[in-house]
Design an enzyme around this catalytic site. Sequence first.
Site, mmCIF file in Angstrom:
data_model
loop_
_atom_site.group_PDB
_atom_site.id
_atom_site.type_symbol
_atom_site.label_atom_id
_atom_site.label_comp_id
_atom_site.label_asym_id
_atom_site.label_seq_id
_atom_site.Cartn_x
_atom_site.Cartn_y
_atom_site.Cartn_z
ATOM 1 N N HIS A 149 4.032 1.386 2.170
ATOM 2 C CA HIS A 149 5.235 0.713 1.657
ATOM 3 C C HIS A 149 5.867 1.532 0.536
ATOM 4 O O HIS A 149 7.086 1.683 0.475
ATOM 5 C CB HIS A 149 4.884 -0.656 1.055
ATOM 6 C CG HIS A 149 4.335 -1.646 2.027
ATOM 7 N ND1 HIS A 149 3.038 -2.093 1.981
ATOM 8 C CD2 HIS A 149 4.918 -2.297 3.066
ATOM 9 C CE1 HIS A 149 2.835 -2.981 2.941
ATOM 10 N NE2 HIS A 149 3.948 -3.119 3.618
ATOM 11 N N SER A 205 -2.266 0.117 6.470
ATOM 12 C CA SER A 205 -1.879 -1.225 6.878
ATOM 13 C C SER A 205 -2.481 -2.216 5.894
ATOM 14 O O SER A 205 -3.592 -1.995 5.391
ATOM 15 C CB SER A 205 -2.433 -1.505 8.281
ATOM 16 O OG SER A 205 -2.440 -2.890 8.528
ATOM 17 N N SER A 206 -1.773 -3.314 5.668
ATOM 18 C CA SER A 206 -2.305 -4.347 4.769
ATOM 19 C C SER A 206 -3.592 -4.924 5.344
ATOM 20 O O SER A 206 -4.447 -5.412 4.614
ATOM 21 C CB SER A 206 -1.282 -5.464 4.595
ATOM 22 O OG SER A 206 -0.061 -4.908 4.184
ATOM 23 N N ARG A 207 -3.730 -4.881 6.669
ATOM 24 C CA ARG A 207 -4.928 -5.451 7.301
ATOM 25 C C ARG A 207 -6.181 -4.614 7.051
ATOM 26 O O ARG A 207 -7.290 -5.120 7.202
ATOM 27 C CB ARG A 207 -4.704 -5.597 8.810
ATOM 28 C CG ARG A 207 -3.676 -6.651 9.132
ATOM 29 C CD ARG A 207 -3.706 -7.042 10.590
ATOM 30 N NE ARG A 207 -2.903 -8.225 10.808
ATOM 31 C CZ ARG A 207 -1.592 -8.216 11.004
ATOM 32 N NH1 ARG A 207 -0.946 -7.082 11.033
ATOM 33 N NH2 ARG A 207 -0.927 -9.338 11.174
ATOM 34 N N GLU A 227 7.292 3.603 11.133
ATOM 35 C CA GLU A 227 7.129 3.808 12.581
ATOM 36 C C GLU A 227 5.775 3.327 13.090
ATOM 37 O O GLU A 227 5.528 3.369 14.287
ATOM 38 C CB GLU A 227 7.337 5.289 12.929
ATOM 39 C CG GLU A 227 8.803 5.668 12.865
ATOM 40 C CD GLU A 227 9.069 7.142 13.066
ATOM 41 O OE1 GLU A 227 8.157 7.960 12.798
ATOM 42 O OE2 GLU A 227 10.187 7.479 13.476
ATOM 43 N N HIS A 263 0.859 -1.178 0.000
ATOM 44 C CA HIS A 263 0.000 0.000 0.000
ATOM 45 C C HIS A 263 0.895 1.227 0.000
ATOM 46 O O HIS A 263 2.130 1.110 0.021
ATOM 47 C CB HIS A 263 -0.962 -0.025 1.196
ATOM 48 C CG HIS A 263 -0.275 -0.245 2.504
ATOM 49 N ND1 HIS A 263 0.552 0.690 3.079
ATOM 50 C CD2 HIS A 263 -0.255 -1.309 3.341
ATOM 51 C CE1 HIS A 263 1.021 0.225 4.215
ATOM 52 N NE2 HIS A 263 0.557 -1.006 4.394
#
Length: 281
Positions: free
Chosen positions: A38, A186-188, A149, A35
């Site tokens: 990254h 977040s990937s989640r 972070e 995402h």
Amino acid sequence: MINLTHTITETQTAIQKQISEGKTIGFVPTMGALHEGHLTLIRRAALENDFVVVSIFVNPIQFNNPEDLAKYPRNLNADIQQLEGTGCNLVFAPTADEMYPEPDLTEFDFGQLDKVMEGKFRPGHFNGVAIAVKRLFEIVTPTKAYFGEKDFQQLAIINKMVSLLQIPVEIVPCPIVRETDGLAMSSRNARLTPEQRAEAPVIFKALSSVKENYSWFIPDGVKQLVTGEIQENHYFRVEYVSIVDTETLLPFEDWQDVEHAVVCVAAFIGKVRLIDNIVLY
Ligand code: PAF
């Protein structure tokens, strides 16, 4: 063009060629499901290095919840498409057998660092992260490696591992990247339903409001405030709110006891576990 490798040998050959030409290597380790968070790390690595390596490896030994591992999003082709234009030169996407031909039984001693917060609720998680990152550092031999972070405790663990093992790499911490409504990327997040996604920014709202007025309260009072504000929303179940020293990750009683303090949160929204943090001072 991005070069894709799956084996350690072909990865090392490609990287050693760059090093022999005097190039610096920037490295961004990931578990895929890329995402904007990254991509920000990768663009920065490209600005600061001659050659950029991204690893995509869903590291089984850092998952203590089998359902979380099974449901972790995996789509290598989509990830590689996203990497076009970021400055990434090489993607290393190994299998678990390639990474761990034999089980790696290393047990790191991180002192208190992996006993609190995430470490307390996810036993063995940071040992698994450290084993994977150590292995990746051995393969990639980066000049600089970039970590977000958002995973504040992970960053502390990686710094500790690098200093314990004296690995010659510069760890570059990068600020949290947020959606416009404040939700930490977040990937989640992809696993949230539209209703849950709409409520998810509550964590950042609670953190931002105490950033403004924390000094009116004692640390424990701030902890109660943040917990209360998140828990008030019936979608959420708070796992922990911790206010800790940014160096030791240990709690403290008075603001003047530490030089820098961070509030870290983990909360479930449905079955999805989100983490976030804010440095107060
Ligand atoms: O932050 C992550 O995505 C993972 O913990 C890492 C650093 C790639 C190790 O598997």
